[in-house]
Design an enzyme around this catalytic site. Structure first.
Site, short mmCIF file in Angstrom:
data_model
loop_
_atom_site.label_atom_id
_atom_site.label_comp_id
_atom_site.label_asym_id
_atom_site.label_seq_id
_atom_site.Cartn_x
_atom_site.Cartn_y
_atom_site.Cartn_z
N ASP A 140 0.97 -1.08 0.09
CA ASP A 140 -0.02 0.00 -0.06
C ASP A 140 1.04 1.14 0.01
O ASP A 140 1.48 1.50 0.87
CB ASP A 140 -0.94 -0.02 1.35
CG ASP A 140 -1.51 1.44 1.37
OD1 ASP A 140 -1.92 1.66 2.82
OD2 ASP A 140 -1.83 1.80 0.46
N ASN A 167 -0.31 4.45 -0.23
CA ASN A 167 -0.93 5.81 -0.08
C ASN A 167 -1.61 5.59 1.45
O ASN A 167 -2.62 6.51 1.70
CB ASN A 167 -2.01 6.30 -0.99
CG ASN A 167 -3.14 5.31 -1.16
OD1 ASN A 167 -3.00 4.10 -0.57
ND2 ASN A 167 -4.06 5.79 -1.91
N ASP A 194 -4.92 -10.69 -15.65
CA ASP A 194 -5.79 -11.66 -15.27
C ASP A 194 -6.97 -11.05 -16.06
O ASP A 194 -7.56 -10.13 -15.96
CB ASP A 194 -5.96 -11.24 -13.71
CG ASP A 194 -6.69 -12.94 -13.32
OD1 ASP A 194 -6.16 -12.97 -12.26
OD2 ASP A 194 -7.29 -13.62 -14.04
N ASP A 205 -9.10 -16.44 -16.37
CA ASP A 205 -9.94 -16.95 -15.32
C ASP A 205 -11.06 -17.91 -15.65
O ASP A 205 -11.88 -17.51 -16.58
CB ASP A 205 -10.54 -15.64 -14.52
CG ASP A 205 -11.20 -15.91 -13.24
OD1 ASP A 205 -10.32 -16.17 -12.27
OD2 ASP A 205 -12.44 -15.81 -13.03
N GLU A 261 -6.87 -20.65 -16.55
CA GLU A 261 -7.26 -21.42 -15.11
C GLU A 261 -8.32 -22.35 -15.60
O GLU A 261 -9.51 -21.78 -15.53
CB GLU A 261 -7.75 -20.27 -14.14
CG GLU A 261 -7.68 -20.93 -12.84
CD GLU A 261 -8.66 -20.52 -12.11
OE1 GLU A 261 -9.82 -19.63 -12.57
OE2 GLU A 261 -8.56 -20.43 -10.76
N HIS A 312 -3.98 -17.11 -5.04
CA HIS A 312 -4.72 -16.22 -4.32
C HIS A 312 -6.08 -17.10 -3.74
O HIS A 312 -6.65 -16.58 -2.91
CB HIS A 312 -5.34 -14.96 -4.72
CG HIS A 312 -5.99 -15.46 -5.91
ND1 HIS A 312 -5.55 -15.97 -7.15
CD2 HIS A 312 -7.31 -15.05 -6.39
CE1 HIS A 312 -6.56 -16.18 -8.20
NE2 HIS A 312 -7.43 -15.73 -7.52
N ASP A 313 -6.10 -18.37 -3.91
CA ASP A 313 -7.32 -19.20 -3.94
C ASP A 313 -7.03 -20.35 -2.97
O ASP A 313 -8.06 -20.98 -2.59
CB ASP A 313 -8.04 -19.69 -5.28
CG ASP A 313 -8.61 -18.77 -6.10
OD1 ASP A 313 -8.45 -18.82 -7.25
OD2 ASP A 313 -9.19 -17.57 -5.45
#
Ligand code: TEU
Ligand code: CA
Length: 554
Positions: free
Chosen positions: A21, A23, A98, A199, A254, A327-328
């Site tokens: 991150d 900001n 993606d 995806d 995927e 991420h899954d």
């Protein structure tokens, strides 16, 4: 075997919301990624797979896209994206986007038009059906629990959503949908990106007539019933002709529910569809009989059988991707290694050795290179991921599971395990943000973080760096033929690679105790390319807990 850059690359997956991150709003963003490109250059990766950064209401954290050609407000601007792309290219790092086109967000303009009336020109961009006997049009379940259909009173009809109700499925049988998607892809390629991760691309062609599916539980038909559908290869060949073949880009599908036979079509060596696919059989091995939620460890012999099937099955006919993490998926050290302080790092390196010495393109998911582990969830309120939350309530309230019994299973496999913020250093919030992180940081960040590992020679980070250097140095690692050894051993994963007379021996002890093992004569004089322990003589006939090494013979 045709040599290409995407076969010789190592891919690093970034989940932008949790990466860095810049900001202080507690949410990772594109400028945060740009600030970490030197870290990735140091690791040695070649390509970044960027999870979605497009405009999205974030019902599924960006996998519900409302504008494919604008950047999500929380992540920054298109100028930020263009700068990141240029900075990555300046470091020799490619960017793969993606592509989420099985469905859009329900806030996408196409869906807003399609929903507005039965005769809207965009009506057939999605699947609209009448209910049956006051119920949904068929028995399909959603991947995120509940029915795959949502009633919409505007036109008194149901629309299909294999995932959340805010992710309506696009109708790929409609040539206008394919044209709009292909034109959008072309515009992204013209911007200079280096490819697409696609995806759930195996789900885009639905079976004619949308018939009921075999039950996957007492409530719904199998949500995977649309996988590898009647026209999926036809549509991907069209995509290849009209877009992909025009650029020097990389594509990975995927392909949920893909089989070996189907993968040979999706990732065929003639290059008429995609370059490679993700298969999911191996990451399903520690599931429960009826669903993924479990506290089981990944069983080694079935894992060896499955990975061997794919190594031998695709060799010479298609190209493989190599992954345990994304991420899954929960963190692989918890599934296949040992997250304890004693064995976390050595088992993380053992797992990495096993995967990275295989044939195929390896994927490193953010934090995997640090040996990051699952989060200690305590209640369902700790979850952000709709898949975990929906499953918890469906299983407890609709199917009567005891919350005390099902919660540990969901906590162990929840996708949120992979989505806790990247652990950069031991400052507050692991240096991920100066604000309040959108998802809690794993409290172990003071022990597990990049700053400490980058400068420590025997860290997991520097082990991954060595594995990546080896792949860039030895063709046998990329292109060699794989052969499993000692198939039935429940703790040792041992295999060889062979190319033009050269041989590699890969030895991994996936147990927390010593095992006797002596390499065959032909390897004893070989060169040790890498090993995760250096406190013993590699030829002493003993493998320490989680010991791994690779011997190369010219
Ligand atoms: O995942 C597809 C998918 O099937 C995942 O839901 C995953 O396999 C499942 O969680 C394992 O139980 C893709 C994206 O990777 C995922 O993040 C999205 O939620 C999903 O598609 C919908 O876009
Ligand atoms: Ca931010």
């Amino acid at each position: 075997m045709k040599k290409t850059w995407w076969k010789e690359s190592v891919i690093y997956q970034i989940y932008p919301r949790s990466f860095a991150d810049s900001n202080g709003d507690g949410i990772g963003d594109i400028n945060g990624i740009t600030s970490k490109l030197d870290y990735l250059r140091n690791l040695g990766i070649d390509v970044i797979w960027l999870s979605p950064v497009y405009k999205s209401p974030n019902d599924d954290n960006g996998y519900d896209i409302s504008d494919y050609e604008a950047i999500m407000d929380e992540f920054g601007t298109m100028e930020d994206f263009d700068r990141m792309l240029a900075e990555a290219h300046a470091r020799g790092i490619k960017i793969v986007m993606d592509l989420v086109v099985n469905h859009t967000s329900d806030e996408h303009k196409w869906f807003l038009e399609s929903r507005s009336s039965k005769d809207n020109p965009k009506r057939d961009y999605y699947f609209w059906r009448e209910g049956k006997d006051g119920r949904e049009p068929n028995n399909w379940g959603s991947w995120f629990s509940g029915s795959a259909w949502k009633y919409d009173e505007t036109t008194d009809m149901y629309y299909l959503h294999l995932f959340s109700p805010k992710q309506p499925d696009l109708n790929w049988d409609n040539p206008a949908v394919r044209k709009d998607v292909f034109d959008m892809m072309t515009r992204w390629c013209e911007k200079g990106i280096d490819g697409f991760r696609m995806d759930v691309i195996s789900l885009i062609s639905k079976p004619a007539g949308l018939p009921d599916a075999p039950l996957m539980n007492e409530l719904y038909g199998d949500c995977g019933c649309t996988a590898n559908g009647p026209h999926v290869h036809e549509y991907l060949q069209e995509m290849n002709r009209k877009v992909l073949s025009k650029y020097d880009i990389m594509t990975v599908g995927e392909t949920a529910c893909v089989t070996l036979e189907e993968a040979k079509k999706y990732a065929n060596s003639e290059g008429t569809e995609l370059n490679m696919v993700f298969q999911f059989e191996h990451v399903g091995l520690d599931g429960d009989e009826q669903f993924k939620w479990s506290t089981r460890k990944m069983p080694l012999v079935p894992l060896k059988e499955n990975l061997t099937k794919w190594q031998n099955g695709l060799d010479g006919v298609a190209w493989n991707s190599l992954f345990f993490c994304n991420h899954d998926q929960p963190r692989v050290v918890n599934r296949l290694g040992d997250p304890s302080d004693e064995y976390r790092e050595v088992s993380a390196k053992c797992i990495a050795t096993c995967l990275h010495m295989m044939q195929g393109t390896p994927y490193v998911y953010q934090g995997e290179e640090l040996g990051m582990v699952n989060y200690p969830f305590r209640t369902v309120k700790d979850f952000n991921d709709l898949e975990s939350i929906n499953a918890y309530y469906e299983l407890t309230e609709k199917m009567g599971w005891d919350p005390k019994e099902i919660f540990p299973k969901i906590a162990n496999k929840s996708r949120d395990n992979a989505r806790t913020p990247m652990q950069w250093d031991d400052s507050p919030n692991a240096g991920f943000t100066t604000g309040k992180p959108w998802l809690a940081v794993n409290p172990n960040y003071t022990k597990i973080n990049a700053a400490e590992q980058v400068i420590r020679e025997d860290s997991v980070f520097n082990y991954y760096k060595k594995l990546i250097e080896l792949r860039h140095t030895y063709d046998i690692i990329v292109y060699g033929h794989y052969e499993l050894q000692m198939a039935e051993d429940p703790e040792l994963y041992i295999y060889t690679r062979e190319l033009d007379g050269h041989k590699l021996l890969v030895v991994c002890n996936f147990s927390d105790h010593e095992r006797e093992f002596m390499p065959d004569e032909e390897f004893r004089e070989g060169k040790v390319l890498i090993r995760n322990l250096n406190n013993n003589n590699i030829l002493d006939g003993i493998l320490e807990p989680y010991e791994a090494y690779v011997i190369y013979v010219e």
